[in-house]
Design a protein around this motif. Structure first.
Motif, mmCIF file in Angstrom:
data_model
loop_
_atom_site.group_PDB
_atom_site.id
_atom_site.type_symbol
_atom_site.label_atom_id
_atom_site.label_comp_id
_atom_site.label_asym_id
_atom_site.label_seq_id
_atom_site.Cartn_x
_atom_site.Cartn_y
_atom_site.Cartn_z
ATOM 1 N N ALA A 82 -8.067 10.074 -10.341
ATOM 2 C CA ALA A 82 -7.074 9.278 -9.601
ATOM 3 C C ALA A 82 -7.475 7.799 -9.656
ATOM 4 O O ALA A 82 -8.639 7.472 -9.464
ATOM 5 N N PRO A 83 -6.520 6.900 -9.946
ATOM 6 C CA PRO A 83 -6.859 5.476 -10.081
ATOM 7 C C PRO A 83 -7.285 4.850 -8.750
ATOM 8 O O PRO A 83 -6.520 4.824 -7.796
ATOM 9 N N MET A 84 -8.504 4.341 -8.743
ATOM 10 C CA MET A 84 -9.096 3.828 -7.491
ATOM 11 C C MET A 84 -8.308 2.661 -6.904
ATOM 12 O O MET A 84 -8.251 2.494 -5.687
ATOM 13 N N LYS A 118 -5.245 2.204 -6.746
ATOM 14 C CA LYS A 118 -4.053 2.663 -6.023
ATOM 15 C C LYS A 118 -4.467 3.539 -4.833
ATOM 16 O O LYS A 118 -3.856 3.505 -3.774
ATOM 17 N N MET A 119 -5.516 4.320 -5.031
ATOM 18 C CA MET A 119 -5.954 5.281 -3.999
ATOM 19 C C MET A 119 -6.334 4.608 -2.689
ATOM 20 O O MET A 119 -6.211 5.192 -1.624
ATOM 21 N N CYS A 120 -6.794 3.356 -2.778
ATOM 22 C CA CYS A 120 -7.237 2.701 -1.537
ATOM 23 C C CYS A 120 -6.098 2.638 -0.516
ATOM 24 O O CYS A 120 -6.340 2.619 0.688
ATOM 25 N N LEU A 121 -4.840 2.667 -0.985
ATOM 26 C CA LEU A 121 -3.714 2.627 -0.040
ATOM 27 C C LEU A 121 -3.667 3.885 0.834
ATOM 28 O O LEU A 121 -3.107 3.870 1.936
ATOM 29 N N LEU A 122 -4.226 4.976 0.315
ATOM 30 C CA LEU A 122 -4.225 6.227 1.093
ATOM 31 C C LEU A 122 -5.367 6.258 2.114
ATOM 32 O O LEU A 122 -5.470 7.167 2.925
ATOM 33 N N SER A 123 -6.213 5.243 2.056
ATOM 34 C CA SER A 123 -7.339 5.157 2.986
ATOM 35 C C SER A 123 -6.882 4.720 4.378
ATOM 36 O O SER A 123 -7.586 4.920 5.353
ATOM 37 N N CYS A 124 -5.677 4.105 4.467
ATOM 38 C CA CYS A 124 -5.169 3.749 5.801
ATOM 39 C C CYS A 124 -3.637 3.645 5.831
ATOM 40 O O CYS A 124 -2.960 4.591 6.171
ATOM 41 N N GLY A 125 -3.081 2.483 5.432
ATOM 42 C CA GLY A 125 -1.683 2.152 5.729
ATOM 43 C C GLY A 125 -0.625 3.163 5.337
ATOM 44 O O GLY A 125 0.174 3.591 6.178
ATOM 45 N N VAL A 126 -0.602 3.564 4.084
ATOM 46 C CA VAL A 126 0.483 4.445 3.629
ATOM 47 C C VAL A 126 0.363 5.813 4.297
ATOM 48 O O VAL A 126 1.362 6.399 4.752
ATOM 49 N N GLU A 176 -5.916 14.390 9.264
ATOM 50 C CA GLU A 176 -7.376 14.356 9.224
ATOM 51 C C GLU A 176 -7.791 13.904 7.828
ATOM 52 O O GLU A 176 -7.080 14.161 6.861
ATOM 53 N N PRO A 177 -8.944 13.238 7.717
ATOM 54 C CA PRO A 177 -9.386 12.793 6.392
ATOM 55 C C PRO A 177 -9.363 13.924 5.358
ATOM 56 O O PRO A 177 -9.034 13.696 4.195
ATOM 57 N N SER A 178 -9.681 15.145 5.798
ATOM 58 C CA SER A 178 -9.715 16.259 4.837
ATOM 59 C C SER A 178 -8.330 16.605 4.292
ATOM 60 O O SER A 178 -8.211 17.362 3.326
ATOM 61 N N GLU A 179 -7.274 16.052 4.899
ATOM 62 C CA GLU A 179 -5.920 16.320 4.397
ATOM 63 C C GLU A 179 -5.487 15.284 3.354
ATOM 64 O O GLU A 179 -4.447 15.432 2.720
ATOM 65 N N ALA A 199 -4.835 16.022 -0.579
ATOM 66 C CA ALA A 199 -3.523 16.584 -0.932
ATOM 67 C C ALA A 199 -2.528 15.457 -1.240
ATOM 68 O O ALA A 199 -1.651 15.596 -2.100
ATOM 69 N N LEU A 200 -2.683 14.329 -0.543
ATOM 70 C CA LEU A 200 -1.816 13.178 -0.822
ATOM 71 C C LEU A 200 -2.176 12.550 -2.171
ATOM 72 O O LEU A 200 -1.307 12.051 -2.886
ATOM 73 N N VAL A 201 -3.457 12.599 -2.499
ATOM 74 C CA VAL A 201 -3.891 12.116 -3.818
ATOM 75 C C VAL A 201 -3.220 12.970 -4.900
ATOM 76 O O VAL A 201 -2.685 12.453 -5.881
ATOM 77 N N ASP A 202 -3.220 14.296 -4.693
ATOM 78 C CA ASP A 202 -2.553 15.190 -5.650
ATOM 79 C C ASP A 202 -1.072 14.844 -5.750
ATOM 80 O O ASP A 202 -0.501 14.814 -6.843
ATOM 81 N N ASP A 203 -0.448 14.588 -4.602
ATOM 82 C CA ASP A 203 0.987 14.235 -4.610
ATOM 83 C C ASP A 203 1.225 12.994 -5.466
ATOM 84 O O ASP A 203 2.189 12.923 -6.228
ATOM 85 N N TYR A 204 0.349 12.007 -5.332
ATOM 86 C CA TYR A 204 0.499 10.785 -6.150
ATOM 87 C C TYR A 204 0.360 11.147 -7.629
ATOM 88 O O TYR A 204 1.162 10.728 -8.459
ATOM 89 N N MET A 205 -0.656 11.935 -7.946
ATOM 90 C CA MET A 205 -0.905 12.280 -9.347
ATOM 91 C C MET A 205 0.262 13.105 -9.919
ATOM 92 O O MET A 205 0.529 13.050 -11.107
ATOM 93 N N ASN A 206 0.938 13.863 -9.035
ATOM 94 C CA ASN A 206 2.085 14.670 -9.478
ATOM 95 C C ASN A 206 3.405 13.925 -9.321
ATOM 96 O O ASN A 206 4.479 14.519 -9.337
ATOM 97 N N LYS A 207 3.303 12.615 -9.102
ATOM 98 C CA LYS A 207 4.473 11.727 -8.991
ATOM 99 C C LYS A 207 5.399 12.090 -7.825
ATOM 100 O O LYS A 207 6.609 11.908 -7.874
#
Ligand code: APR
Ligand code: ZN
Ligand code: ZN
Length: 378
Positions: A168-170, A172-180, A328-331, A334-342
């Motif tokens: 996963a591209p780092m 872009k992934m940082c957005l999933l660390s908080c705001g989005v 929870e952070p452990s969830e 799954a959002l990373v997978d969603d991004y990768m699956n467009k």
């Protein structure tokens, strides 16, 4: 490259020396992780309003001098004793919303809160042991909400990070660390929006657009996007808004406008993604009687209060809210997978990618509302 494990690392960071004063780029020392901590090489870090409120000291009181920043992706450089969830070289997202898996809150399936979150907010710029891992020019540098990602390296306590897949591209992934994630979880995890329902999202910043994506993902039939900035009309539609409404273009309150647009039924779900007290009232007013849910996602100034007519509650409206989208952070993987699956859009939210040297300018643009999401690079 020679291992830096166990050594103090000297690296670049944006240091906020005083409340609200421009940050300066400095060489700081980052100590090795202690037991149950890891040290992470930060690859990309987003700007979030919480950094601004910490910098200004208006919501979360920052302890100065400090390194701000909490929305980031990185690579594990080394791990302290007792860390089993990640190893050197793993990719992680920083999480200011921790998960210890042990406390009474973590054990509850109904909440994403953790006692370590409350402890971290009260820690006054240190990690749990009362010390910091950062210094500059012989001075102690404080952490910001146990993260401090506006630096090339950060020391994180166990529970304050999530391992993610390496492809996963780092940046872009940082957005999933908080705001989005904060916006997306509102409809998906907290309200559990039902297919065909009518939703209203107040505020179409990165958080609100995350909420719009969540509503769409849940199969909402109609998604009102409400913003006083007409530039948000196009971008709102791109993310799933079906009806854009600018409150300034009406002579009556926005909740009345929404009642009219829904034949006086009201919305099934409303999401406040601004942190404005008046808008929270409007969002509650615009909910349908009997079952409407109003979810507060934006963070209002600390110490502020709203007035609620108890009749709204007696008529079975639900007023609720969440940090980090109730997730929870452990969830998050799954959002990373969603991004990768467009299935989740992130690229379209990134409007600015300046170097860390331009951080003060980037803060100004965020405060002026001229950016959707800024991702800083080192
Ligand atoms: N009515 C409608 N829209 C408004 C209003 C208002 N009264 N006031 C501001 N807005 C719009 C702005 O025009 C902007 O498009 O709300 C949007 C807010 O977006 P951003 O400033 O980009 O904020 P964002 O990063 O999305 O965060 C929103 O969530 O996490 C919290 O602390 C954060 O409280 C902040 C909120
Ligand atoms: Zn944030
Ligand atoms: Zn916990």
């Amino acid at each position: 490259m020679a291992s830096t494990k166990g050594q103090v690392i000297k690296c670049k960071a944006a240091v906020a020396w005083e409340k609200g004063q421009p940050m300066t780029i400095e060489e700081i020392e980052v100590a090795p992780p202690k037991a149950r901590e890891i040290r992470v090489k930060i690859i990309a870090t987003g700007l979030c309003h919480t950094d601004v409120t910490g910098w200004k000291g208006v919501l979360i009181e920052g302890k100065f001098p400090c390194v701000l920043g909490h929305e980031a992706s990185g690579v594990v450089e080394s791990v302290g004793d007792g860390i089993t969830s990640v190893k050197e070289g793993d990719h992680v997202l920083v999480s200011s919303m921790p998960q210890c898996h042990e406390c009474f809150m973590c054990k509850s399936p109904n909440s994403n809160l953790c006692v370590k979150f409350l402890e971290s907010l009260g820690a006054n710029g240190t990690l749990a042991d009362g010390t910091t891992r950062l210094s500059c020019k012989g001075k102690t540098i404080y952490h910001f909400i146990s993260c401090s990602t506006f630096a090339q390296y950060a020391v994180l306590q166990d529970g304050f990070f999530t391992k993610i897949r390496k492809d996963a591209p780092m940046d872009k992934m940082c957005l999933l660390s908080c705001g989005v994630t904060t916006g997306y979880g509102g409809p998906v995890k907290v309200a559990k929006v039902t297919p065909g329902s009518t939703c209203a999202v107040f505020g179409l910043g990165a958080v609100g657009l995350g909420a719009v994506m969540g509503c769409k993902r849940q199969g909402a039939g109609r998604i009102f996007g409400i913003d006083i900035n007409n530039d948000k009309k196009e971008v709102g539609k791109l993310f799933g808004v079906t009806d854009f409404v600018n409150p300034n273009e009406y002579q009556k309150p926005i909740d009345q406008v929404l009642m009219e647009k829904t034949q006086q039924v009201g919305c099934d779900y409303t999401f406040e993604c601004i942190g404005n007290l008046g808008v929270i009232q409007s969002a509650l007013n615009a909910c349908r009687l009997g079952e409407g849910q109003c979810v507060v996602i934006g963070v209002p100034p600390s110490g502020s209060t709203i007035e609620v007519d108890p009749m709204q509650l007696l008529f079975s409206k639900v007023l609720t809210g969440c940090f980090f989208g109730g997730l929870e952070p452990s969830e998050v993987p799954a959002l990373v997978d969603d991004y990768m699956n467009k299935k989740l859009m992130l690229d379209e939210l990134i409007t600015h990618t300046p170097p860390i040297e331009d951080i003060t300018k980037a803060f100004d643009l965020l405060i002026q509302g001229k950016t959707l999401k800024t991702v800083l690079h080192f």
